[in-house]
Motif scaffolding. Structure first.
Motif: not given
Length: 368
Positions: A128, A131, A220
């Motif tokens: 995460q 991203l 994200p």
């Protein structure tokens, strides 16, 4: 017949080391479903302790259309890898925007960021935040005026743990011998309206506001995050919706099982109540460590990625085959009259987890 090997291991989590064999395949929707060729339709990428991998692998628009993929080592470590896919939102074409720019840039940035990360043990790479970092860079890049995409990615460490981040209707499957171990869930606002990261220019935002329209723009932070512990020989398949709209989890399992069983990597055991699919530990452990060990066409992850890509391509062009998308259309819009598959761009990344002894780097031996 291969020796039956129970699904247990002689080493504990503290003294094992996982490395990974990775390949990717892709096809833009305008390309005919010809037999896939290495270097043209799919790319082999190894990550092992014996032979340093290339810095990273990423797609180009010519290879995958509006979809994108990447695979890379994390911080140069041969036992920590990151890989994933992104699907450019095609609706941006109506605004004169190339949908591939957002997805391709996002994957390229994730590949580069993960590869140069330092201190992976003290500060492990997480999907995460990876991203998020790439998303922020795309949003701040003036050369990318607008666009959007979905994304699904994972980061694997040396102990066989994979953490995933999934936003939208791209996704992944985890396979064990003869079975689906895990399937990611799509994130959608409504049918055929997935969660998506978007970069919307101020002028277009004003137009949406005037006409009372809405646009979807997740970040994200909205991605589903989960963690899975892989076993020796497990297979992870990440793909865009060009695959999942045309192949179900069981369809994909059949493709994977055929290749694994024909190669002797999986086999049927009748020593239990009923038949059970087992892993041939010897063959899995002896997977080629470099592409040079075997010709590219016989590299197992490449075979799997190419087969999934090709079958999804064929299913998408088949007017008589009712795939997952067609079934959903009939469920939500029974009067629509949709027939057959859904032609689309395709991106696939396949990874095989290989567990090895960390002390002397020799293959582990299963308990007999």
């Amino acid at each position: 017949m291969p020796l039956r090997i129970p699904p247990s291991y002689s080493t504990s989590c503290n003294d094992t080391n996982f490395t990974y064999r990775i390949a990717a395949a892709s096809a833009p929707k305008g390309v005919s479903p010809r037999p896939p060729k290495p270097g043209r339709d799919y790319w082999n990428y190894t990550s092992t302790h014996e032979n340093p991998s290339p810095p990273y692998l990423r797609s180009t628009k010519q290879d995958s259309g509006e979809d994108a993929f990447f695979a890379t080592t994390v911080g140069g470590s041969q036992s920590h890898v990151a890989f994933g896919v992104a699907d450019g939102v095609g609706g941006w074409q109506d605004q004169g925007v190339d949908p591939s720019e957002f997805s391709q840039a996002l994957c390229g940035l994730m590949a580069g960021s993960a590869n140069i990360q330092e201190g992976i043990e003290e500060n492990p790479c997480k999907p995460q935040p990876l991203l998020q970092q790439a998303y922020d860079a795309v949003m701040n890049n003036p050369r990318i005026a607008a666009g959007g995409c979905t994304a699904s990615l994972g980061v694997m460490d040396r102990r066989g743990s994979i953490e995933t981040a999934n936003l939208g209707d791209s996704g992944y499957l985890v396979f064990g011998p003869g079975k689906v171990v895990h399937r990611s869930e799509s994130q959608t606002h409504a049918f055929n309206t997935p969660y998506q990261m978007s970069k919307v220019p101020a002028k277009l935002q004003a137009q949406y506001k005037i006409f009372g329209s809405t646009y979807f723009s997740e970040t994200p932070a909205d991605a589903d995050v989960s963690t899975h512990q892989l076993k020796h020989g497990d297979i992870v398949v990440f793909a865009t919706d060009g695959v999942w709209d045309n192949l179900s989890a069981q369809d994909t399992l059949q493709i994977v099982s055929r290749i694994m069983e024909e190669g002797g990597f999986w086999f049927k055991s009748h020593n239990f109540d009923g038949a059970e699919t087992m892993i041939n530990d010897t063959l899995i452990t002896q997977l080629p460590r470099t592409i040079e060990d075997k010709i590219q066409e016989s590299y197992l992850p490449g075979q799997l990625a190419a087969a999934v890509m090709r079958e999804a391509k064929l299913a998408g062009l088949d007017r008589r085959r009712e795939g997952p998308f067609a079934k959903e259309v009939k469920q939500h819009y029974p009067g629509e009259g949709w027939e057959g598959g859904k032609p689309d761009d395709i991106a696939v990344v396949v990874c095989i987890a290989v567990e090895e002894a960390a002390s002397d780097e020799k293959p582990i031996k299963a308990k007999l």
